[in-house]
Design a protein around this motif. Structure first.
Motif, PDB file in Angstrom:
ATOM      1  N   ARG A 467       0.659  -0.848  -0.003  1.00 41.80           N
ATOM      2  CA  ARG A 467      -0.496   0.091  -0.182  1.00 41.80           C
ATOM      3  C   ARG A 467       0.398   1.521  -0.016  1.00 41.80           C
ATOM      4  N   LEU A 468       1.650   1.072  -0.376  1.00 43.44           N
ATOM      5  CA  LEU A 468       3.301   2.200  -0.006  1.00 43.44           C
ATOM      6  C   LEU A 468       3.170   3.314  -0.751  1.00 43.44           C
ATOM      7  N   ALA A 469       2.801   4.450  -0.901  1.00 45.13           N
ATOM      8  CA  ALA A 469       3.073   5.129  -2.397  1.00 45.13           C
ATOM      9  C   ALA A 469       4.855   6.146  -2.089  1.00 45.13           C
ATOM     10  N   LEU A 470       5.155   5.957  -3.167  1.00 42.75           N
ATOM     11  CA  LEU A 470       6.324   6.894  -3.457  1.00 42.75           C
ATOM     12  C   LEU A 470       5.610   8.661  -4.091  1.00 42.75           C
ATOM     13  N   PRO A 471       6.381   9.426  -3.312  1.00 46.34           N
ATOM     14  CA  PRO A 471       5.447  10.804  -3.686  1.00 46.34           C
ATOM     15  C   PRO A 471       5.672  11.368  -5.279  1.00 46.34           C
ATOM     16  N   GLY A 472       4.530  11.923  -5.184  1.00 41.21           N
ATOM     17  CA  GLY A 472       4.642  11.637  -7.460  1.00 41.21           C
ATOM     18  C   GLY A 472       5.076  12.638  -7.468  1.00 41.21           C
ATOM     19  N   ALA A 473       5.955  13.691  -6.930  1.00 40.49           N
ATOM     20  CA  ALA A 473       6.510  14.717  -7.671  1.00 40.49           C
ATOM     21  C   ALA A 473       7.954  14.003  -7.943  1.00 40.49           C
ATOM     22  N   ALA A 474       8.298  13.128  -7.362  1.00 36.20           N
ATOM     23  CA  ALA A 474       9.972  12.767  -7.454  1.00 36.20           C
ATOM     24  C   ALA A 474       9.895  11.359  -8.738  1.00 36.20           C
ATOM     25  N   LEU A 475       8.664  10.829  -8.748  1.00 37.48           N
ATOM     26  CA  LEU A 475       7.930  10.631  -9.617  1.00 37.48           C
ATOM     27  C   LEU A 475       8.030  10.794 -10.833  1.00 37.48           C
ATOM     28  N   SER A 484      13.612  14.993   3.626  1.00 37.67           N
ATOM     29  CA  SER A 484      11.977  15.280   3.791  1.00 37.67           C
ATOM     30  C   SER A 484      11.644  13.885   3.331  1.00 37.67           C
ATOM     31  N   GLU A 485      11.625  13.729   2.129  1.00 34.89           N
ATOM     32  CA  GLU A 485      10.963  12.875   1.038  1.00 34.89           C
ATOM     33  C   GLU A 485      10.778  11.212   2.063  1.00 34.89           C
ATOM     34  N   SER A 486      12.812  11.080   1.803  1.00 37.53           N
ATOM     35  CA  SER A 486      13.147   9.820   2.250  1.00 37.53           C
ATOM     36  C   SER A 486      12.098   9.122   3.209  1.00 37.53           C
ATOM     37  N   LEU A 487      12.519  10.663   4.643  1.00 30.45           N
ATOM     38  CA  LEU A 487      11.890  10.043   5.857  1.00 30.45           C
ATOM     39  C   LEU A 487      10.491   9.664   5.904  1.00 30.45           C
ATOM     40  N   GLU A 488       9.784  10.550   5.223  1.00 32.03           N
ATOM     41  CA  GLU A 488       8.800  10.623   5.169  1.00 32.03           C
ATOM     42  C   GLU A 488       7.607   8.520   5.068  1.00 32.03           C
ATOM     43  N   PHE A 489       8.589   8.786   3.783  1.00 32.43           N
ATOM     44  CA  PHE A 489       8.542   7.440   3.007  1.00 32.43           C
ATOM     45  C   PHE A 489       8.556   6.704   3.744  1.00 32.43           C
ATOM     46  N   CYS A 490      10.067   6.444   4.742  1.00 38.48           N
ATOM     47  CA  CYS A 490      10.428   5.392   6.760  1.00 38.48           C
ATOM     48  C   CYS A 490       9.367   5.455   6.903  1.00 38.48           C
ATOM     49  N   ALA A 493       5.831   3.977   6.239  1.00 44.35           N
ATOM     50  CA  ALA A 493       6.515   1.957   6.352  1.00 44.35           C
ATOM     51  C   ALA A 493       6.496   0.966   7.050  1.00 44.35           C
ATOM     52  N   GLY A 494       6.396   3.065   8.569  1.00 40.86           N
ATOM     53  CA  GLY A 494       6.798   1.732  10.240  1.00 40.86           C
ATOM     54  C   GLY A 494       8.011   1.776  10.410  1.00 40.86           C
ATOM     55  N   THR A 647      14.417  -7.155  12.488  1.00 44.74           N
ATOM     56  CA  THR A 647      13.340  -6.695  12.909  1.00 44.74           C
ATOM     57  C   THR A 647      12.876  -5.933  10.980  1.00 44.74           C
ATOM     58  N   LEU A 648      14.082  -4.895  11.524  1.00 43.70           N
ATOM     59  CA  LEU A 648      14.546  -3.782  10.744  1.00 43.70           C
ATOM     60  C   LEU A 648      15.146  -4.464   9.699  1.00 43.70           C
ATOM     61  N   ILE A 649      15.265  -5.064   9.715  1.00 46.50           N
ATOM     62  CA  ILE A 649      16.635  -5.414   7.978  1.00 46.50           C
ATOM     63  C   ILE A 649      15.581  -6.280   7.102  1.00 46.50           C
ATOM     64  N   ALA A 650      14.109  -7.522   8.127  1.00 46.81           N
ATOM     65  CA  ALA A 650      13.517  -8.205   7.293  1.00 46.81           C
ATOM     66  C   ALA A 650      12.403  -6.847   6.832  1.00 46.81           C
ATOM     67  N   LYS A 651      12.248  -5.621   7.457  1.00 47.54           N
ATOM     68  CA  LYS A 651      11.185  -5.054   6.981  1.00 47.54           C
ATOM     69  C   LYS A 651      12.088  -4.446   5.610  1.00 47.54           C
TER      70      LYS A 651
END
Lengths: 697, 697
Positions: A467-475, A484-490, A493-494, A647-651
């Motif tokens: 269900r995760l979405a990447l920022p449309g602007a970057a795509l 900041s986009e990277s941090l938001e994405f992470c 992702a929990g 857990t992080l590695i598996a994620k």
């Protein structure tokens, strides 16, 4: 695939009576090996060759043909394939060179050939190969003479290089390891290495599969295939370094994978990866003995010096030398003349000149529950002691069978004597203790694989990640994510980050600071700046408003656009690690963990796996790091939360596996806190896949 | 020493006519090898053995005896030595076992033997050995049968183990490498490995010296001796790991040195240290070809696959594959049939079936100034192509002579064919490309050694260091130096420390603090606490009086005696290194440098040299570190002052070399600042030598 190995009729195309003609040698080999099927020849001239009258075209043959073996100039091969197709031939071995290995990637002749074959439903092995040998029906297609001493047995081998494959088969033959099937598959344009491994895994005659690869057609597919094979696979993978890539490029068109990823993937697949050619042959030999079921070795040696060399190798490969129990000494001590010997493991048997006794000592060692295998080192002169040694050695095959444990034999003697022993007692004989110990090590690893192997991939997709979405602007812009986009994405992702705010003015920064609380770090946001620290784009340990003002001013100086920054709470101390994922050309999504900071950059202390993986795999990755001692509690530091790290590695494995647009995900550093306190991700970078021009060699 | 190798008369002691008697085999070997001197036998019984009538005692022989060869039970050897002494025999080979290798260190039988021999001025080789072979006069003393195919030539070998030595000589013989002298020296109780190397270095028949060692009698002496030898020395040193030490202990009484120090010392001595037995044989063979004078290789291979394997090895060993110039292609391209080949280095010659051409191509490669040596890989079936290949190979020895460059030959063919080529063309033949490239690498290293070797030690004593005094209190109490004593000692030696004061009360501390200026570190002083940080005895980053008060209080809590501490100015940041010295059991004073902090502890990123060394050596040590990239300017950090670091290493080398009472000197960390700004030593530890009980095995 069966028709490649068991054709009822073959045609050799490219035959002529010229002395330098190579295709005629294929005919000679088929005859000499007593191929049980029907043989036809095709070539431009009608003169009889090796007793066959060449047809002008395969179309002229009335019989049904199962397999066409082609050795003509490359340029005419597509035309020949066309004729084969029209004749209804569905399998071809194309031995001709001059395709991708010469023309480079995207070879037009290869493309044309592939197009014709696809159209006619033809499967083909090659081009640029020496084809197939099958001991069961005498199929033998190399265009160089093949040794006829060749014993039939349980080894099947595939090789990208005809030369290396032929040397290997010759060496195995001279070691009297029996062979079932051999395939040289060259440029692997159609039939790939994983197709062949799959075939051999179902072949009832094949017990051990050996493979020589220079590049990988499809690493991921190979991993999937090999992980399902229950037979031992022992592989030599060359082309690991820079210069070798150059020659491999011309030699075969396959792309070379990253060596580290390849090693990790083969471990995941349960494939034994040999260090070099000699190891490859030694391991293969050993695999025909019962497995080493554990790490406990008995070393029995006539020469103390060779036993010391063995002991060095035993430490190198992590074996153990358990002390022999008293019962063993009681059983063997009577055999020692004079008794000038220490009864220990390794046992120095230099004082025994009556050889039959040695077989008893070997048997006593095999009887012990505390011993998983015996390394037997013998030094003798064949002329003086040959007969009496042979009597003793002749008992070893039976001892091996009875106790179902390996007795690995190293003989320091004349060369022809080693050959004699191999031929007459059909036991593998090794050249040095180190070779033997290395081979026993791989036997043990294989035994572990057999017991733990599961078909890969065994991790199902995480719906949350889907269900995760990447920022449309970057795509849309086709650019990488900003900080900041990277941090938001992470965060989406929990993944637990050190608290942070995106800020675009000093006022915003000051306001955010009062919310986050000092000390803080201020970092430039940009999709361009990969190593922010290199340009001074990171300020750490900001303790108050005035320091923040100053830091902001500095960032404004180096920023060439409107300043966008991330203000982030300084993390509590812990152990710096790197966790990331990337897309490998051959293996696809790959997950990585490394000891952070200079450890990773300078020492490449990184462990990798092809994604997806589970928590057990992640723990294994952590254990492989040199820096693992840091995590386990070092010099008074508390043990770190490796559970959370796993857990992080598996994620991350799930993310890089499921979010297809990501080329690279880099969490660096991840500060791992004390056990139970988790981790803080301090920095993150997400790089997206770009359309890229195919790189030629 | 000459009498060991060139005796005019020998007596074999311990002979009897019993079938199991071993000494009689020595007589047989002497006869079979045609020993040119006079032979006598001694033994308890008068029956003739191998044509000799044994004397009851050496005293009964009327002739003058140069060398006694003894193989009797250990217990009677001292008595035999006594008789030899009285007979005026000055040289003995003692082959009997049952001495230190069985009794352990400090063997009483060995002591007694040594006492007798010293008294009579007898030099002896052994015990626990198989003695000497000299091809020049047919001296051949092993008690096992020795191969007679044995070619005479320039290789001499010494071996601690008779078994490994015998295997080596057999393997070299089967490779048709000519042998001059062989010595198995066993427990090295009197004649040591360095004595033998010294002798062989002056021996006109010896061109290459090979050595197998399990322990070192006197590493420092070996280093000194070997550094003066201009001939190549290629050594296999076993017993590098834990388990092997156990067996080596029983096998030979020599003590094992620390592997890292041993490797460094052999590098200083210009000795080639082989990785394992196979490398040892391969390197030795290669040394009889002209040297690799540089890193530039031409690879000519009939099989592209083997060329790829070679290229992997070429990268592994740091060779280069220069592009061939146009002139080379002009010269060779006419030889290619069809032309389906890329003209590059490695050159894949798979399309050439007319072998005589290959010799021309090899010659064209040898002609090139940009090529230092040729690796020639050939794959063939001896039955089919043997004759034509032999014609081509027969030209190689002459090509090697004419161009004075090595052509290293790898043949993938039948075993007996390799033997045939070795015997008939007297060129070393290698089993795999990797073995060949490894051997060429060592040839290159040896060429470097030859050009740079200087007799060690070449650094004269520093009179300032000789004047240094250790604190009398520590010397008297037999304890290590406290932190403040260590710092004082370093200061007296002229080493630059971060400013510091010794303090014994809070008031003193506060006063010192105002002199030094904050930030400060406070450290517990004690000769007991080796790792102060482990007990919380170090407080860093003290910023003001109140923090100092608090820190003092903490130290008082953990201190069990009157508190003594060091207050030290916090150093400016820089790169943490460790510099130190220690006394090695075998090599004596050793100097070390390591990347600081976790790099050293976890990764053992340490470089060592036997002291004393000069600045050039110190720079070499720095270059060897994995962490050297940190020092060279990394990720935006300025390059560090490696010049100052090298000076410090050289100074520490002088201290550990000249101040004999020091067992260990540890400067950790040394903070190295930016180039031109030197370093600050933050912590120092001096450990003195203690009288210690001799450790048995």
């Amino acid at each position: 695939m069966d028709k490649f190995f068991f054709p009822e009729s073959v045609v050799v195309v490219g035959v002529s009576s010229s002395h330098t003609n190579l295709a005629r040698r294929i005919l000679a080999n088929l005859k000499r090996f007593g191929f049980t099927g029907r043989i036809y020849a095709a070539g431009p001239r009608p003169e009889e060759v090796e007793g066959f009258k060449p047809y002008k075209s395969v179309l002229d043959i009335e019989d049904k043909i199962d397999l066409a073996i082609v050795l003509t100039p490359a340029a005419v091969v597509p035309q020949i394939a066309e004729e084969c197709g029209r004749k209804g031939i569905t399998h071809m071995l194309i031995e001709s060179g001059g395709f991708g290995e010469f023309e480079g990637d995207g070879s037009p002749t290869e493309k044309k050939l592939l197009e014709v074959c696809r159209r006619h439903g033809i499967r083909f092995v090659g081009p640029n190969c020496i084809g197939i040998i099958n001991r069961e029906n005498g199929l033998c297609t190399p265009f160089a003479r093949v040794l006829d001493r060749f014993v039939k047995g349980g080894l099947s081998a595939i090789s990208q290089s005809g030369g290396v494959g032929a040397s290997f088969i010759m060496d195995m033959t001279l070691d009297f390891v029996g062979v079932s099937k051999f395939v040289s598959f060259g440029n692997a344009v159609d039939v790939k290495e994983h197709d062949l491994i799959e075939y051999l895994s179902d072949d009832p005659e094949t017990e051990v599969i050996a493979a020589y690869l220079e590049g990988l057609s499809d690493g991921r597919k190979l991993l999937e295939t090999a992980s399902r094979v229950k037979k031992p696979i022992v592989m030599l993978k060359s082309n690991r370094h820079q210069s070798s890539k150059k020659i491999a490029c011309s030699h075969s068109a396959a792309l070379a994978g990253d060596d580290r990823v390849c090693r990790a993937a083969m471990q995941q697949a349960g494939v034994l990866l040999a260090q070099d050619y000699m190891s490859w042959t030694n391991i293969t030999k050993q695999l025909f003995l019962p497995p080493m079921r554990g790490k406990r070795l008995a070393v029995l040696s006539r020469s103390g010096g060779h036993a010391v060399l063995a002991a060095d190798a035993i430490d190198e490969f992590g074996f153990e030398l358990p002390a022999f129990p008293q019962s063993f000494f009681e059983a063997v001590k009577e055999y020692f003349q004079g008794g000038i010997i220490k009864l220990q493991n390794p046992l120095d048997m230099g004082q025994i000149f009556y050889h039959p006794i040695l077989a008893h000592i070997i048997e006593e060692a095999l009887k012990l529950n505390e011993i998983d295998g015996v390394l037997f080192i013998h030094t003798y002169d064949a002329q003086e002691e040959g007969d009496i040694v042979h009597t003793m050695l002749s008992q070893i095959p039976d001892l091996i069978r009875r106790y179902s444990k390996p007795v690995t034999v190293v003989l320091h003697t004349q060369r022809e004597e080693r050959t004699y022993v191999r031929e007459n007692f059909r036991i593998p004989v090794f050249r040095t203790p180190r070779f033997a110990v290395e081979a026993m090590h791989y036997s043990r690893i294989n035994h572990e694989y057999v017991n733990s192997k599961k078909a890969w991939p065994y991790v199902s997709k995480d719906p949350d990640i889907d269900r995760l979405a990447l920022p449309g602007a970057a795509l849309e812009a086709g650019r990488d994510l900003t900080l900041s986009e990277s941090l938001e994405f992470c965060e989406a992702a929990g993944l637990k980050l050190a608290p942070w705010r995106r800020v675009i003015s000093l006022n915003e920064a000051l306001q955010a600071a009062s919310g986050l609380g000092y000390p803080l770090a201020l970092k430039l946001c940009s999709s361009e700046t990969s190593h922010k620290t290199d340009v001074g784009g990171v300020r750490l340990g900001i303790r108050n408003d005035s320091e923040l003002r100053e830091a902001w001013g500095r960032l404004e100086e180096i920023s060439d656009a409107a300043l966008e920054a991330v203000l982030q709470k300084m993390s509590e101390p812990g152990i710096e690690m790197i966790v990331g994922g990337k897309t490998d050309d051959s293996f696809g999504p790959v997950v990585l963990v490394g000891s952070g900071g200079i450890m990773t950059e300078l020492l490449e202390d990184v462990s990798a796996r092809v994604a997806p993986i589970d928590i057990d795999d992640a723990n294994e990755m952590i254990e492989e790091l040199k820096g693992v001692r840091m995590l386990k509690g070092f010099r008074g530091f508390p043990p770190a939360d490796t559970k959370a790290l796993a857990t992080l590695i598996a994620k991350v494995s799930g993310i890089i596996h499921q979010v297809e647009a990501i080329a690279e995900l880099d969490l660096n550093p991840v500060i791992v806190h004390a056990d139970g306190e988790g981790f803080s991700i301090v920095d993150a970078r997400v790089i997206l896949k770009k359309p890229r021009s195919r790189q030629g060699c």
